[in-house]
Design a protein around this motif. Sequence first.
Motif, short mmCIF file in Angstrom:
data_model
loop_
_atom_site.label_atom_id
_atom_site.label_comp_id
_atom_site.label_asym_id
_atom_site.label_seq_id
_atom_site.Cartn_x
_atom_site.Cartn_y
_atom_site.Cartn_z
N SER A 1 -16.54 12.56 10.98
CA SER A 1 -15.72 11.38 11.25
C SER A 1 -15.54 10.53 10.01
CB SER A 1 -16.35 10.55 12.37
OG SER A 1 -16.38 11.27 13.58
N MET A 2 -16.63 10.39 9.23
CA MET A 2 -16.54 9.59 8.03
C MET A 2 -15.58 10.21 7.02
SD MET A 2 -17.89 6.74 6.89
CE MET A 2 -16.37 6.21 6.09
N ARG A 3 -15.66 11.51 6.87
CA ARG A 3 -14.79 12.18 5.90
C ARG A 3 -13.32 12.11 6.33
NH1 ARG A 3 -16.56 14.96 1.73
NH2 ARG A 3 -18.80 15.36 1.49
N LYS A 4 -13.07 12.24 7.63
CA LYS A 4 -11.68 12.13 8.12
C LYS A 4 -11.15 10.72 7.88
CE LYS A 4 -8.01 13.59 10.36
NZ LYS A 4 -7.19 12.38 10.37
N ALA A 5 -11.98 9.72 8.13
CA ALA A 5 -11.55 8.34 7.89
C ALA A 5 -11.23 8.12 6.41
CB ALA A 5 -12.64 7.37 8.36
N LEU A 6 -12.07 8.61 5.52
CA LEU A 6 -11.84 8.43 4.09
C LEU A 6 -10.57 9.16 3.63
CD1 LEU A 6 -15.45 8.73 2.63
CD2 LEU A 6 -14.10 6.65 3.00
N ALA A 7 -10.34 10.34 4.19
CA ALA A 7 -9.13 11.08 3.82
C ALA A 7 -7.89 10.31 4.23
CB ALA A 7 -9.15 12.46 4.48
N ASP A 8 -7.91 9.69 5.41
CA ASP A 8 -6.77 8.91 5.87
C ASP A 8 -6.62 7.62 5.07
OD1 ASP A 8 -6.26 10.85 7.72
OD2 ASP A 8 -7.16 9.79 9.41
N ILE A 9 -7.74 6.98 4.74
CA ILE A 9 -7.69 5.75 3.94
C ILE A 9 -7.11 6.04 2.56
CG2 ILE A 9 -9.15 4.06 2.75
CD1 ILE A 9 -10.97 4.13 5.25
N ALA A 10 -7.45 7.17 1.99
CA ALA A 10 -6.97 7.52 0.65
C ALA A 10 -5.44 7.66 0.62
CB ALA A 10 -7.62 8.82 0.18
N LYS A 11 -4.83 7.91 1.76
CA LYS A 11 -3.37 8.08 1.83
C LYS A 11 -2.62 6.76 1.87
CE LYS A 11 -3.87 12.43 4.38
NZ LYS A 11 -3.66 13.09 5.70
N LEU A 12 -3.31 5.65 2.07
CA LEU A 12 -2.65 4.35 2.11
C LEU A 12 -2.07 4.00 0.75
CD1 LEU A 12 -5.29 2.32 4.19
CD2 LEU A 12 -3.08 3.20 5.00
N ASP A 13 -0.85 3.43 0.73
CA ASP A 13 -0.21 3.08 -0.53
C ASP A 13 -1.03 2.07 -1.32
OD1 ASP A 13 1.88 4.76 0.06
OD2 ASP A 13 3.17 3.18 0.87
N ALA A 14 -1.74 1.21 -0.64
CA ALA A 14 -2.48 0.14 -1.33
C ALA A 14 -3.77 0.64 -1.97
CB ALA A 14 -2.80 -0.98 -0.35
N VAL A 15 -4.21 1.82 -1.59
CA VAL A 15 -5.46 2.37 -2.14
C VAL A 15 -5.13 3.11 -3.43
CG1 VAL A 15 -7.39 3.93 -1.72
CG2 VAL A 15 -6.52 2.50 0.13
N GLN A 16 -5.70 2.61 -4.55
CA GLN A 16 -5.30 3.06 -5.87
C GLN A 16 -6.17 4.17 -6.46
OE1 GLN A 16 -2.34 1.47 -7.52
NE2 GLN A 16 -2.28 1.37 -5.29
N GLU A 17 -7.34 4.39 -5.89
CA GLU A 17 -8.25 5.43 -6.36
C GLU A 17 -8.86 6.13 -5.16
OE1 GLU A 17 -11.27 3.72 -8.79
OE2 GLU A 17 -9.87 2.77 -10.18
N PRO A 18 -9.32 7.38 -5.35
CA PRO A 18 -10.04 8.02 -4.25
C PRO A 18 -11.24 7.16 -3.84
CG PRO A 18 -9.52 9.61 -5.96
CD PRO A 18 -9.17 8.27 -6.51
N PRO A 19 -11.47 6.96 -2.56
CA PRO A 19 -12.61 6.15 -2.13
C PRO A 19 -13.93 6.71 -2.65
CG PRO A 19 -11.13 6.57 -0.30
CD PRO A 19 -10.68 7.44 -1.42
N ALA A 20 -14.80 5.81 -3.10
CA ALA A 20 -16.16 6.21 -3.48
C ALA A 20 -17.05 6.11 -2.25
CB ALA A 20 -16.70 5.29 -4.57
#
Length: 430
Positions: free
Chosen positions: A404-423
């Motif tokens: 679940s955590m990995r799926k959430a991070l993958a979706d968050i990374a697709k947001l235009d406002a997110v400028q780097e891969p989540p740490a």
Amino acid sequence: MSEALRVAVAGLGTVGAETVRLLAKRREVIASHAGRPVDVVAVSARSRGKDRGLDLSGIDWADDPLSLATRDDVDVVCELIGGSDGVAKTLVETAMAAGKSVVTANKALLAHHGSDLARKAEAGGVTLAYEAAVAGGIPIIRALREGLVVNEVSRVYGILNGTCNYILTAMRESGRAFDDVLAEAQELGYAEADPTFDVDGIDAAHKLALLSALAFGHAVDFKAVHTEGIRSISALDIAYAEEFGYRIKLLGIAERTPEGIRQRVHPCMVAKAAPIAQVEGVFNAVMAEGDAVGTTLHYGRGAGAGPTASAVIGDVVDIASGRGAPVFGVPAERLSTSREAPWESMRGGYYVRLMVIDRPGVLADVTAIMRDQNVSMESMVQRGRDPHEKVPVALTTHEVDEASMRKALADIAKLDAVQEPPAMIRIVDL
């Protein structure tokens, strides 16, 4: 007193040279513990002319290390060459086939071939000893194999690589970046010119594979160790960890779960009050949890000439005095094939750092994605404001499964406002 145990040493690097030196320097003490003298009769190394500060008078020099395996005047071969294959592996196999016991500090060799080598040792009626392969001078192999034998071990974990622990400690104390501290570690001799095995977690994974086999009685399975290193850890993450009440450590963790055995090496956030969080610099620590003994802590220098040579000689003395045990605690034929626990089902808390454009609605989008994946946020820190520029946002979560955590991070990374891969760093309750 019985006749001397005759030892050959293959490899005269820092550990091999110190082993020869200590065997000569402490000869009387060693003999009193072993019940007979222990003599180095032959050595081999790449360069014969190199000045190692050793007195090799009376000791034969072999240009070919493999010749040590079949000499009639050798009882034990100390393999201190290194490497998972090649000369080291051939030397160990040839020596055991010739009826000679072997002492090694070679964790890579054992992680890749340990179960097969254990069978060959038993078939030849010889000892294969490797205390020096894990955590240097800390006698954790002996503790798991003999001292804790009555226990059902549920978990064994620890700081297994001093280079990584030094780097993370120095980053926290100085606020410097990973690359700067790595360069310093190389200058000080704590890191190799090619630091890959250390900083990418491979060295720790080799060691964890051995500890897991000992703790749980299964065949060595290096491929089953999930391995991540510390290259991605930033000074910003370390500062946030302090703010949330944690320290970042590269840990190796092997644990028994209802789904099977899970082996993993990766950066962890651990509470500052946890004993493992207090282990700093180049030191190692291993903790084991048993049903009878509770939790035990084993702490000390995990590398270096003196600590590692100390462990090598401890194994030699055991052989000289007739003490021995199966390589992994039980006969090789009884080593089980471990059932690997699915990585995706692992549960725990998580630290996440995002670099986002500072504009309205961004956090709402992030929390909506987390809600959809059943990820519950525990705390959040946003330092400062810089409208329409990139800013860091750090948060921690309540317990959730890895998938679940990995799926959430993958979706968050697709947001235009997110400028780097989540740490992301896993929070471990120790």
